[in-house]
Write a protein that holds these residues in place. Structure first.
Motif, PDB file in Angstrom:
ATOM      1  N   ALA A  60       0.861  -1.184   0.000  1.00 51.57           N
ATOM      2  CA  ALA A  60       0.000   0.000   0.000  1.00 51.57           C
ATOM      3  C   ALA A  60       0.897   1.233   0.000  1.00 51.57           C
ATOM      4  O   ALA A  60       1.639   1.465   0.962  1.00 51.57           O
ATOM      5  N   ASP A  61       0.841   2.005  -1.067  1.00 48.88           N
ATOM      6  CA  ASP A  61       1.678   3.190  -1.204  1.00 48.88           C
ATOM      7  C   ASP A  61       0.961   4.379  -0.561  1.00 48.88           C
ATOM      8  O   ASP A  61       0.142   5.047  -1.192  1.00 48.88           O
ATOM      9  N   LEU A  62       1.277   4.635   0.700  1.00 47.87           N
ATOM     10  CA  LEU A  62       0.587   5.691   1.429  1.00 47.87           C
ATOM     11  C   LEU A  62       0.872   7.066   0.847  1.00 47.87           C
ATOM     12  O   LEU A  62       0.003   7.944   0.850  1.00 47.87           O
ATOM     13  N   LEU A  63       2.073   7.250   0.351  1.00 45.97           N
ATOM     14  CA  LEU A  63       2.458   8.559  -0.169  1.00 45.97           C
ATOM     15  C   LEU A  63       1.784   8.885  -1.496  1.00 45.97           C
ATOM     16  O   LEU A  63       1.291   9.998  -1.695  1.00 45.97           O
ATOM     17  N   ASN A  64       1.729   7.922  -2.396  1.00 43.40           N
ATOM     18  CA  ASN A  64       1.257   8.198  -3.752  1.00 43.40           C
ATOM     19  C   ASN A  64      -0.177   7.759  -4.042  1.00 43.40           C
ATOM     20  O   ASN A  64      -0.840   8.353  -4.898  1.00 43.40           O
ATOM     21  N   ASP A  65      -0.644   6.729  -3.350  1.00 46.67           N
ATOM     22  CA  ASP A  65      -1.979   6.195  -3.654  1.00 46.67           C
ATOM     23  C   ASP A  65      -3.025   6.513  -2.586  1.00 46.67           C
ATOM     24  O   ASP A  65      -4.217   6.592  -2.899  1.00 46.67           O
ATOM     25  N   PHE A  66      -2.593   6.667  -1.341  1.00 47.04           N
ATOM     26  CA  PHE A  66      -3.554   6.821  -0.250  1.00 47.04           C
ATOM     27  C   PHE A  66      -3.446   8.170   0.454  1.00 47.04           C
ATOM     28  O   PHE A  66      -3.728   8.289   1.643  1.00 47.04           O
ATOM     29  N   SER A  67      -3.016   9.188  -0.290  1.00 48.75           N
ATOM     30  CA  SER A  67      -3.003  10.565   0.193  1.00 48.75           C
ATOM     31  C   SER A  67      -3.639  11.449  -0.865  1.00 48.75           C
ATOM     32  O   SER A  67      -3.649  11.104  -2.052  1.00 48.75           O
ATOM     33  N   ASP A  68      -4.146  12.588  -0.445  1.00 51.41           N
ATOM     34  CA  ASP A  68      -4.815  13.513  -1.357  1.00 51.41           C
ATOM     35  C   ASP A  68      -3.790  14.209  -2.251  1.00 51.41           C
ATOM     36  O   ASP A  68      -2.966  14.988  -1.754  1.00 51.41           O
ATOM     37  N   PRO A  69      -3.799  13.938  -3.567  1.00 48.61           N
ATOM     38  CA  PRO A  69      -2.801  14.540  -4.452  1.00 48.61           C
ATOM     39  C   PRO A  69      -2.977  16.045  -4.622  1.00 48.61           C
ATOM     40  O   PRO A  69      -2.048  16.739  -5.059  1.00 48.61           O
ATOM     41  N   ASP A  70      -4.133  16.559  -4.275  1.00 48.78           N
ATOM     42  CA  ASP A  70      -4.406  17.980  -4.452  1.00 48.78           C
ATOM     43  C   ASP A  70      -4.211  18.802  -3.183  1.00 48.78           C
ATOM     44  O   ASP A  70      -4.418  20.015  -3.190  1.00 48.78           O
ATOM     45  N   SER A  71      -3.827  18.138  -2.097  1.00 48.42           N
ATOM     46  CA  SER A  71      -3.620  18.852  -0.835  1.00 48.42           C
ATOM     47  C   SER A  71      -2.223  19.474  -0.810  1.00 48.42           C
ATOM     48  O   SER A  71      -1.265  18.903  -1.329  1.00 48.42           O
TER      49      SER A  71
END
Length: 303
Positions: A60-71
């Motif tokens: 699970a890629d917390l940085l790239n897949d499970f965080s808001d990319p627009d924040s």
């Protein structure tokens, strides 16, 4: 299916590696404080996962897949649609399955023992409505110390259909924290180090802690030798000193970017305090607004 424990041992997991209901997740992310000081460096643990992980685990890629990319802040909660899509791709979501999450450690070049990246992903799953999730005590380092099996073979599970509804009570906003500063019925817990709490570091845009909060360092809960959590009795003593186990009170945990705070939140849940929310923006968001107050007077838990 019956609820899995909030935290499980390596023995517990080893006995269930072949369980078809298990969804094992490696949530490794790396964080390092630069030697020159300042904001920390973070990067995905995907490469480390590929070099070796517990058999069957997916990444699970917390940085790239499970965080808001627009924040503008790192590791903030992503839109539900994004989270659900990525979770389903990993095989997470079926009501007849359970998840165990682990990571490779809290910080690079640090003696701190805490499974806070795993607890972050576990917190996100519960926040989105999936409750059958546990965190592995001691994580991958303890698994390795015990000479247990490791593989480079990528894990995979059948695509799932994610069910459940968001639990907004688990997430504290900046407005909630502002109100909590003067609310006797809310305990604000700063999960960072004592030095961070006292304002002796320059990690964030401004130093100090949110007024009214008490300091319970997330790295003080495990034995550095065995990598195991201390007994519930010892953990309870720590959180009782902070006033966080009063069933009549709500607890809000925060840290730098909403990672370490989930470790404290998980342990509070383990001790029976279920009225806990995590401030996702934490110090990264709070210190970016010069109008918000900070305190540098030590109010840590007294010995």
């Amino acid at each position: 299916m019956s609820q899995v424990p909030l935290i499980v041992t390596t023995d517990w997991l080893a006995e269930r590696l072949d369980d078809p209901k298990l969804r094992l997740v490696d949530a490794t992310t790396f964080l390092k404080i630069p030697e020159s000081g300042g904001y920390y460096d973070v990067w995905s643990g995907k490469e480390a996962y590929e070099k070796g992980h517990i058999p069957g685990a997916v990444f699970a890629d917390l940085l790239n897949d499970f965080s808001d990319p627009d924040s503008k802040f790192s590791f903030t909660v992503p839109p539900r649609e994004q989270f659900v899509k990525k979770a389903e791709e990993l095989g997470i979501g079926g009501e007849d399955t359970y998840v165990v999450v682990y990571d490779q450690g809290a910080m690079v070049d640090s003696p701190i023992v805490a499974s806070d990246w795993a607890s972050r992903f576990a917190w996100q799953l519960r926040y989105e409505g999936f409750g059958h999730v546990a965190v592995l005590d001691g994580g991958f380092p303890k698994w390795m110390d015990e000479g247990r099996p490791v593989t480079t073979e990528p894990g995979s599970y059948p695509r799932a259909e994610f069910s459940g509804e968001r639990r907004p009570d688990m997430l504290a906003t900046i407005e909630d924290v502002k109100a909590a500063m003067t609310d006797e019925n809310v305990v604000l817990i700063n999960s960072l180090s004592e030095a961070d709490f006292k304002g002796e570091t320059d990690t964030y845009e401004r130093s100090g802690h949110i007024p009214g909060s008490v300091n319970v360092f997330f790295g003080d809960h495990s034995d550095p030798e065995t990598k195991e959590l201390y007994s519930d009795e010892k953990l309870r003593e720590t959180f009782e000193k902070a006033g966080a186990l009063d069933p009549k009170k709500k607890v809000i945990t925060y840290c730098g970017s909403g990672i370490a705070a989930t470790w404290n939140a998980l342990l509070l849940n383990k001790l029976g305090q279920n009225n806990v929310a995590m401030y996702d923006g934490s110090m990264t968001e709070w210190t970016s607004d010069p109008s918000l107050p900070l305190d540098k007077i030590a109010r840590g838990v007294e010995e």
